[in-house]
Design a protein around this motif. Structure first.
Motif, PDB file in Angstrom:
ATOM      1  N   ARG A 126       2.465   0.199  -1.472  1.00  0.00           N
ATOM      2  CA  ARG A 126       1.760   1.750  -0.193  1.00  0.00           C
ATOM      3  C   ARG A 126       1.843   2.581  -0.710  1.00  0.00           C
ATOM      4  O   ARG A 126       1.213   3.810   0.289  1.00  0.00           O
ATOM      5  CB  ARG A 126       4.255   1.944  -0.528  1.00  0.00           C
ATOM      6  CG  ARG A 126       4.700   3.552  -0.114  1.00  0.00           C
ATOM      7  CD  ARG A 126       4.093   3.442   1.879  1.00  0.00           C
ATOM      8  NE  ARG A 126       5.104   2.539   1.861  1.00  0.00           N
ATOM      9  CZ  ARG A 126       6.425   2.398   2.788  1.00  0.00           C
ATOM     10  NH1 ARG A 126       7.104   3.359   2.511  1.00  0.00           N
ATOM     11  NH2 ARG A 126       7.243   1.437   2.924  1.00  0.00           N
ATOM     12  N   ILE A 127       1.341   2.833  -2.204  1.00  0.00           N
ATOM     13  CA  ILE A 127       0.168   4.569  -2.662  1.00  0.00           C
ATOM     14  C   ILE A 127      -0.966   3.894  -1.830  1.00  0.00           C
ATOM     15  O   ILE A 127      -0.824   4.777  -1.436  1.00  0.00           O
ATOM     16  CB  ILE A 127       0.586   3.793  -4.070  1.00  0.00           C
ATOM     17  CG1 ILE A 127       1.773   4.499  -4.286  1.00  0.00           C
ATOM     18  CG2 ILE A 127      -0.671   5.135  -4.661  1.00  0.00           C
ATOM     19  CD1 ILE A 127       1.879   4.469  -6.124  1.00  0.00           C
ATOM     20  N   GLU A 128      -1.491   2.548  -2.170  1.00  0.00           N
ATOM     21  CA  GLU A 128      -2.345   2.769  -1.204  1.00  0.00           C
ATOM     22  C   GLU A 128      -1.818   2.182   0.136  1.00  0.00           C
ATOM     23  O   GLU A 128      -3.066   3.739   0.983  1.00  0.00           O
ATOM     24  CB  GLU A 128      -3.380   1.220  -1.449  1.00  0.00           C
ATOM     25  CG  GLU A 128      -4.207   0.566  -1.388  1.00  0.00           C
ATOM     26  CD  GLU A 128      -4.921  -0.463  -1.270  1.00  0.00           C
ATOM     27  OE1 GLU A 128      -6.204  -0.739  -0.976  1.00  0.00           O
ATOM     28  OE2 GLU A 128      -4.177  -1.313  -2.378  1.00  0.00           O
ATOM     29  N   GLU A 129      -1.396   2.038   0.981  1.00  0.00           N
ATOM     30  CA  GLU A 129      -1.260   2.373   1.739  1.00  0.00           C
ATOM     31  C   GLU A 129      -1.699   3.670   3.157  1.00  0.00           C
ATOM     32  O   GLU A 129      -1.950   4.008   4.363  1.00  0.00           O
ATOM     33  CB  GLU A 129      -0.063   2.066   2.778  1.00  0.00           C
ATOM     34  CG  GLU A 129       1.038   1.926   4.484  1.00  0.00           C
ATOM     35  CD  GLU A 129       2.052   2.010   3.975  1.00  0.00           C
ATOM     36  OE1 GLU A 129       2.618   1.868   4.963  1.00  0.00           O
ATOM     37  OE2 GLU A 129       2.429   0.213   4.464  1.00  0.00           O
ATOM     38  N   VAL A 171      11.569   9.636  10.015  1.00  0.00           N
ATOM     39  CA  VAL A 171      11.323   9.107  11.229  1.00  0.00           C
ATOM     40  C   VAL A 171      10.704   7.904  11.490  1.00  0.00           C
ATOM     41  O   VAL A 171       9.651   7.531  12.503  1.00  0.00           O
ATOM     42  CB  VAL A 171       9.747  10.391  11.352  1.00  0.00           C
ATOM     43  CG1 VAL A 171      10.619  11.625  11.140  1.00  0.00           C
ATOM     44  CG2 VAL A 171       8.114  10.154  10.516  1.00  0.00           C
ATOM     45  N   LEU A 172      10.166   7.537  10.050  1.00  0.00           N
ATOM     46  CA  LEU A 172      10.002   5.945  10.659  1.00  0.00           C
ATOM     47  C   LEU A 172      10.098   4.666  11.271  1.00  0.00           C
ATOM     48  O   LEU A 172       9.649   4.432  12.038  1.00  0.00           O
ATOM     49  CB  LEU A 172       9.419   5.258   8.548  1.00  0.00           C
ATOM     50  CG  LEU A 172       8.513   6.032   7.460  1.00  0.00           C
ATOM     51  CD1 LEU A 172       8.756   5.506   6.509  1.00  0.00           C
ATOM     52  CD2 LEU A 172       7.872   6.640   8.791  1.00  0.00           C
ATOM     53  N   GLY A 173      11.850   4.748  11.637  1.00  0.00           N
ATOM     54  CA  GLY A 173      12.156   4.196  12.826  1.00  0.00           C
ATOM     55  C   GLY A 173      11.961   4.720  14.109  1.00  0.00           C
ATOM     56  O   GLY A 173      13.011   4.210  14.686  1.00  0.00           O
ATOM     57  N   ASP A 174      11.495   5.745  14.165  1.00  0.00           N
ATOM     58  CA  ASP A 174      11.942   6.663  15.320  1.00  0.00           C
ATOM     59  C   ASP A 174      11.183   5.248  16.533  1.00  0.00           C
ATOM     60  O   ASP A 174      10.203   5.268  16.322  1.00  0.00           O
ATOM     61  CB  ASP A 174      11.386   8.639  15.240  1.00  0.00           C
ATOM     62  CG  ASP A 174      11.431   8.213  17.082  1.00  0.00           C
ATOM     63  OD1 ASP A 174      10.689   8.221  18.091  1.00  0.00           O
ATOM     64  OD2 ASP A 174      12.501   9.739  16.526  1.00  0.00           O
ATOM     65  N   ILE A 228       7.420   6.564  16.979  1.00  0.00           N
ATOM     66  CA  ILE A 228       6.923   6.450  16.008  1.00  0.00           C
ATOM     67  C   ILE A 228       6.033   4.918  16.174  1.00  0.00           C
ATOM     68  O   ILE A 228       4.599   4.791  16.038  1.00  0.00           O
ATOM     69  CB  ILE A 228       7.056   7.048  14.873  1.00  0.00           C
ATOM     70  CG1 ILE A 228       7.444   9.136  14.692  1.00  0.00           C
ATOM     71  CG2 ILE A 228       6.320   6.858  14.150  1.00  0.00           C
ATOM     72  CD1 ILE A 228       6.297   9.193  14.835  1.00  0.00           C
ATOM     73  N   ALA A 229       6.898   4.155  16.080  1.00  0.00           N
ATOM     74  CA  ALA A 229       6.779   2.168  16.782  1.00  0.00           C
ATOM     75  C   ALA A 229       6.268   2.380  17.249  1.00  0.00           C
ATOM     76  O   ALA A 229       5.015   1.450  17.009  1.00  0.00           O
ATOM     77  CB  ALA A 229       8.074   2.446  16.504  1.00  0.00           C
ATOM     78  N   ASP A 230       6.029   3.123  18.555  1.00  0.00           N
ATOM     79  CA  ASP A 230       5.507   1.688  20.021  1.00  0.00           C
ATOM     80  C   ASP A 230       3.662   3.132  19.334  1.00  0.00           C
ATOM     81  O   ASP A 230       3.117   2.447  19.452  1.00  0.00           O
ATOM     82  CB  ASP A 230       5.439   3.020  21.380  1.00  0.00           C
ATOM     83  CG  ASP A 230       5.159   3.372  22.534  1.00  0.00           C
ATOM     84  OD1 ASP A 230       4.609   1.447  22.134  1.00  0.00           O
ATOM     85  OD2 ASP A 230       4.291   3.819  22.670  1.00  0.00           O
ATOM     86  N   PRO A 232       4.044   2.832  10.519  1.00  0.00           N
ATOM     87  CA  PRO A 232       4.121   4.088  11.283  1.00  0.00           C
ATOM     88  C   PRO A 232       4.017   5.289   9.855  1.00  0.00           C
ATOM     89  O   PRO A 232       3.937   6.439  10.601  1.00  0.00           O
ATOM     90  CB  PRO A 232       6.423   3.836  11.329  1.00  0.00           C
ATOM     91  CG  PRO A 232       5.589   2.734  11.735  1.00  0.00           C
ATOM     92  CD  PRO A 232       4.848   1.677  10.553  1.00  0.00           C
ATOM     93  N   ALA A 233       4.506   4.956   9.110  1.00  0.00           N
ATOM     94  CA  ALA A 233       3.585   6.124   7.860  1.00  0.00           C
ATOM     95  C   ALA A 233       2.411   6.212   7.939  1.00  0.00           C
ATOM     96  O   ALA A 233       2.029   7.592   7.810  1.00  0.00           O
ATOM     97  CB  ALA A 233       4.424   5.757   6.315  1.00  0.00           C
ATOM     98  N   GLN A 234       1.464   5.712   7.715  1.00  0.00           N
ATOM     99  CA  GLN A 234       0.082   5.760   8.558  1.00  0.00           C
ATOM    100  C   GLN A 234       0.115   6.923   9.615  1.00  0.00           C
ATOM    101  O   GLN A 234      -0.648   7.443   9.442  1.00  0.00           O
ATOM    102  CB  GLN A 234      -0.801   4.384   8.007  1.00  0.00           C
ATOM    103  CG  GLN A 234      -1.132   3.867   7.155  1.00  0.00           C
ATOM    104  CD  GLN A 234      -1.210   2.978   7.800  1.00  0.00           C
ATOM    105  OE1 GLN A 234      -1.478   1.927   7.982  1.00  0.00           O
ATOM    106  NE2 GLN A 234      -2.287   2.605   6.288  1.00  0.00           N
ATOM    107  N   VAL A 235       0.475   6.360  10.829  1.00  0.00           N
ATOM    108  CA  VAL A 235       0.620   7.512  11.752  1.00  0.00           C
ATOM    109  C   VAL A 235       1.490   8.441  11.760  1.00  0.00           C
ATOM    110  O   VAL A 235       0.555  10.049  11.872  1.00  0.00           O
ATOM    111  CB  VAL A 235       1.339   6.884  13.332  1.00  0.00           C
ATOM    112  CG1 VAL A 235       1.862   7.650  13.963  1.00  0.00           C
ATOM    113  CG2 VAL A 235       0.310   5.879  13.096  1.00  0.00           C
TER     114      VAL A 235
END
Length: 283
Positions: free
Chosen positions: A240-243, A199-202, A205-207, A216-219
């Motif tokens: 990434r773990i922190e993000e 889904v991260l490149g959707d 999600i990007a918008d 995108p992952a945080q969203v």
């Protein structure tokens, strides 16, 4: 001020941290270090399983992080090859031995395996009830159980699962199972919360990520949090773990939440196997 991870109340009087760190597909060699990194960042919930082959390394990571055992919530799951009652008892003790702990916070049946063991996951569940009664499992639950499986437990067993860990993400919202959980006091844990990255490149999600100045992952992880899911993203990358941990200082409004929910593709969005037919047994 340190981020406070919300706790979600379970039907047995315990609570579970809403955000955890998953170690699925993390090699044993990388597990202890990744767990220590996650705990240093602020995670206090680690999700593992007998079939992942890294329970001992999870335990080592927790011990070397310098935290008291009671300050870290640990989830593990029963091996698919150990559903028969005596096998389940031996496997559970092996989990405790690997973690070097005399209890586990949450223990799950990993898969219902309705085409194996004559479909008798109820007998397996009743053994987990033993573990809870004797205090070695603070909470017990299931993973990948569909509504008919849960209804059978309700009819034949004494204890309602505290959680059901199932695949759930914007491409497969799994609403029927989640709704049953909401109506029966079963907390939903979402595995594959970002659809294994799909889904991260959707574009949607990007918008949204651009609008709220987040990744995108945080969203997507924030969408899960606001739905009430327990999540445990995994990574061996410290950045990434922190993000993935920084998802509690912003909110998505109702319109944005609905935009993400509308990405649901039903069964075609499922990334993993279907629990009604999945029958894998380890060698």
């Amino acid at each position: 001020m340190a981020t406070k991870i919300p706790d979600i109340a379970l039907n047995d009087g315990n609570t579970i941290p809403q955000l955890g760190f998953g170690v699925f597909q993390i090699s044993p060699a990388d597990t202890a270090g990744s767990v220590r990194t996650a705990l240093d960042v602020g995670y206090r919930h680690i999700d593992t399983a007998e079939m992942y082959g890294n329970e001992a390394e999870v335990g080592h990571g927790v011990r070397t992080a310098g935290l008291a055992r009671e300050d870290v919530y640990i989830t593990s799951k029963l091996n698919n090859g150990a559903h028969r009652p005596d096998d389940a008892r031996a496997a559970f003790q092996a989990t405790l031995d690997a973690l070097r702990s005399d209890y586990i916070d949450l223990f799950l049946i990993h898969w219902p395996l309705p085409t194996r063991y004559d479909g008798d996951f109820v007998a397996t569940w009743k053994v987990l009830e033993e573990f809870q009664r004797d205090g070695r499992a603070r909470s017990i639950g299931v993973s990948n159980f569909q509504v008919p499986h849960l209804e059978r437990l309700a009819a034949e067993a004494d204890v309602v699962p505290a959680v059901n860990q199932v695949e759930a993400h914007p491409y497969f919202t799994n609403d029927e199972v989640r709704e049953y959980g909401l109506n029966h006091g079963i907390v939903t844990q979402a595995w594959s919360p970002i659809a294994q990255g799909a889904v991260l490149g959707d574009p949607t999600i990007a918008d949204i990520a651009d609008q709220v100045a987040r990744t995108p992952a945080q969203v997507v992880l924030r969408w899960h949090v606001q739905r009430g899911d327990v999540i445990f993203p995994k990574s061996t990358n410290p950045k990434r773990i922190e993000e993935n941990f920084r998802i509690f200082d912003f909110e998505l409004d109702d319109a944005v939440m609905e935009r993400i929910t509308q990405l649901d593709r039903g069964e075609s969005g499922r990334q993993g196997p279907h629990p009604d037919s999945f029958d894998y047994l380890p060698d």
